[in-house]
Write an enzyme that holds these catalytic residues in place. Structure first.
Site, PDB file in Angstrom:
ATOM      1  N   TYR A 155       0.851  -1.207   0.000  1.00 41.22           N
ATOM      2  CA  TYR A 155       0.000   0.000   0.000  1.00 41.22           C
ATOM      3  C   TYR A 155       0.883   1.253   0.000  1.00 41.22           C
ATOM      4  O   TYR A 155       0.665   2.176  -0.775  1.00 41.22           O
ATOM      5  CB  TYR A 155      -0.897  -0.056   1.229  1.00 41.22           C
TER       6      TYR A 155
ATOM      7  N   LYS B 268       0.955   4.009  -2.924  1.00 40.29           N
ATOM      8  CA  LYS B 268       0.589   5.413  -2.690  1.00 40.29           C
ATOM      9  C   LYS B 268       1.767   6.352  -3.010  1.00 40.29           C
ATOM     10  O   LYS B 268       1.545   7.477  -3.478  1.00 40.29           O
ATOM     11  CB  LYS B 268       0.105   5.600  -1.262  1.00 40.29           C
TER      12      LYS B 268
HETATM   13  N1  LIG Z   1      -9.496   6.117   5.836  1.00 40.36           N
HETATM   14  C1  LIG Z   1      -8.233   6.338   6.113  1.00 40.36           C
HETATM   15  O1  LIG Z   1      -7.792   6.291   7.276  1.00 40.36           O
HETATM   16  C2  LIG Z   1      -7.268   6.691   5.002  1.00 40.36           C
HETATM   17  C3  LIG Z   1      -5.977   7.141   5.325  1.00 40.36           C
HETATM   18  C4  LIG Z   1      -5.105   7.465   4.305  1.00 40.36           C
HETATM   19  C5  LIG Z   1      -5.504   7.345   2.972  1.00 40.36           C
HETATM   20  N2  LIG Z   1      -6.758   6.885   2.691  1.00 40.36           N
HETATM   21  C6  LIG Z   1      -7.130   6.747   1.281  1.00 40.36           C
HETATM   22  O2  LIG Z   1      -8.310   7.488   1.058  1.00 40.36           O
HETATM   23  C7  LIG Z   1      -9.113   6.839   0.087  1.00 40.36           C
HETATM   24  C8  LIG Z   1     -10.510   6.584   0.661  1.00 40.36           C
HETATM   25  O3  LIG Z   1     -10.372   5.816   1.825  1.00 40.36           O
HETATM   26  P1  LIG Z   1     -11.647   5.391   2.697  1.00 40.36           P
HETATM   27  O4  LIG Z   1     -11.125   4.820   3.981  1.00 40.36           O
HETATM   28  O5  LIG Z   1     -12.619   6.482   2.722  1.00 40.36           O
HETATM   29  O6  LIG Z   1     -12.190   4.181   1.805  1.00 40.36           O
HETATM   30  P2  LIG Z   1     -13.415   3.150   2.028  1.00 40.36           P
HETATM   31  O7  LIG Z   1     -12.816   1.805   2.219  1.00 40.36           O
HETATM   32  O8  LIG Z   1     -14.364   3.673   3.025  1.00 40.36           O
HETATM   33  O9  LIG Z   1     -14.097   3.227   0.601  1.00 40.36           O
HETATM   34  C9  LIG Z   1     -13.445   2.781  -0.539  1.00 40.36           C
HETATM   35  C10 LIG Z   1     -14.436   2.810  -1.678  1.00 40.36           C
HETATM   36  O10 LIG Z   1     -13.764   2.339  -2.857  1.00 40.36           O
HETATM   37  C11 LIG Z   1     -14.613   1.400  -3.506  1.00 40.36           C
HETATM   38  N3  LIG Z   1     -13.803   0.449  -4.265  1.00 40.36           N
HETATM   39  C12 LIG Z   1     -13.020  -0.533  -3.766  1.00 40.36           C
HETATM   40  N4  LIG Z   1     -12.448  -1.220  -4.768  1.00 40.36           N
HETATM   41  C13 LIG Z   1     -12.875  -0.652  -5.921  1.00 40.36           C
HETATM   42  C14 LIG Z   1     -12.644  -0.920  -7.298  1.00 40.36           C
HETATM   43  N5  LIG Z   1     -11.838  -1.918  -7.684  1.00 40.36           N
HETATM   44  N6  LIG Z   1     -13.237  -0.136  -8.221  1.00 40.36           N
HETATM   45  C15 LIG Z   1     -14.075   0.869  -7.832  1.00 40.36           C
HETATM   46  N7  LIG Z   1     -14.333   1.172  -6.560  1.00 40.36           N
HETATM   47  C16 LIG Z   1     -13.744   0.415  -5.606  1.00 40.36           C
HETATM   48  C17 LIG Z   1     -15.391   0.716  -2.382  1.00 40.36           C
HETATM   49  O11 LIG Z   1     -16.585   0.117  -2.852  1.00 40.36           O
HETATM   50  C18 LIG Z   1     -15.639   1.879  -1.435  1.00 40.36           C
HETATM   51  O12 LIG Z   1     -16.838   2.558  -1.746  1.00 40.36           O
HETATM   52  C19 LIG Z   1      -8.374   5.556  -0.295  1.00 40.36           C
HETATM   53  O13 LIG Z   1      -7.619   5.783  -1.458  1.00 40.36           O
HETATM   54  C20 LIG Z   1      -7.466   5.317   0.888  1.00 40.36           C
HETATM   55  O14 LIG Z   1      -6.328   4.581   0.533  1.00 40.36           O
HETATM   56  C21 LIG Z   1      -7.661   6.562   3.668  1.00 40.36           C
END
Ligand SMILES: NC(=O)c1ccc[n+]([C@@H]2O[C@H](COP(=O)([O-])OP(=O)(O)OC[C@H]3O[C@@H](n4cnc5c(N)ncnc54)[C@H](O)[C@@H]3O)[C@@H](O)[C@H]2O)c1
Length: 254
Positions: free
Chosen positions: A160, A164
């Protein structure tokens, strides 16, 4: 919430819009009057949110897509442009990982899966969107990276983090290549964020412990990242290009 009247009517495609940060982004772009495509593999949640936004007077629709599949991505971009007549802003928010394995333990299939979702998916979406963004007056790409792509994080996945970091560098190449077409490309690197999914996985004590290592003494909320997205999409950020914006409360500063 800042108001950006220029976003009214702009077409914004958001991957991962069915939940978490992407869902808050869909709500807030719609609140600015943008027409929103919720690009997500999850049908039920994306359709329910699109219906909610439409019921509130907005223009929104779910576009089903697996961002790691080239044909699916091309079909999704075609659907967005056919439905809304173009594309102005692409927010690549879909991403994540499910297994915390060190490099020695990690099966190559797991590595490939995480890279496919987080890096390949972002590449495919950007590539497919470029012709439509070139036709926009104010094309924007906003890629959601992670603090894991900025530093080594003990509780993250090496695949990951590598994906990223790749998203951040891919974004710089996009900025370089697309600047002459008046398209900006920037990334946002969030710290652990209290989405419903993240909150459910941690006790209040664990959240407090994590917050203690952050200068601002709290975890991020999805709106912290969405505020950055709205600004990057706005005319106020029209000269910001190739930046990776840390939204991490000061946890990593260089
Ligand atoms: N939540 C955190 O703590 C955090 C921290 C740092 C970075 N991020 C990044 O922020 C972004 C959002 O994170 P989040 O926690 O809100 O995510 P989440 O897991 O709540 O939601 C992810 C969404 O992506 C969709 N998805 C998954 N695989 C897919 C695919 N192959 N094609 C299309 N859609 C797909 C899922 O259905 C879901 O709706 C991500 O890129 C994550 O890596 C999140």
């Amino acid at each position: 919430m800042a108001a950006y009247p220029e976003l009214n009517g702009r077409v914004v495609a958001i991957t991962g819009a069915a939940s978490g940060i992407g869902a808050v982004a869909a709500r807030e772009f719609a609140a600015q009057g943008a027409r929103v495509a919720l690009v997500d593999i999850a049908r039920d949640d994306a359709e329910a949110l699109a219906a909610e936004l439409v019921a509130a007077g907005g223009a929104a629709r779910h576009v089903h897509c697996d961002i790691s599949d080239e044909a699916s991505v091309q079909a999704a971009i075609a659907q967005v442009t056919a439905a809304f007549g173009g594309l102005d802003v692409l927010v690549n928010c879909a991403g994540g990982y499910t297994k915390m394995l060190n490099i020695e333990q990690m099966p190559v299939e797991e590595f490939d899966k995480v890279i496919a979702l987080n890096l390949r998916g972002t590449f495919l979406m950007c590539k497919a969107a470029i012709p439509s963004l070139k036709a926009s007056k104010a094309g924007r790409i906003i890629n959601i990276a992670s603090i894991s792509g900025r530093t080594v994080h003990a509780t993250s996945s090496p695949a990951y983090g590598a994906a990223k970091a790749g998203v951040i560098q891919l974004t710089r190449f996009l900025a370089w290549e697309l600047g002459p077409h008046n398209i900006t490309a920037n990334s946002i690197a969030p710290i652990t964020t209290l989405t419903p999914r993240v909150a459910a996985l941690r006790t209040p004590e664990q959240v407090e412990q994590m917050a203690a290592s952050i200068p601002l003494r709290r975890l991020a909320e999805p709106i912290d990242h969405v505020n950055a997205m709205l600004w990057l999409a706005s005319d106020a950020a029209s000269y910001i290009n190739g930046v990776s914006l840390d939204v991490n409360g000061g946890r990593v500063m260089f």
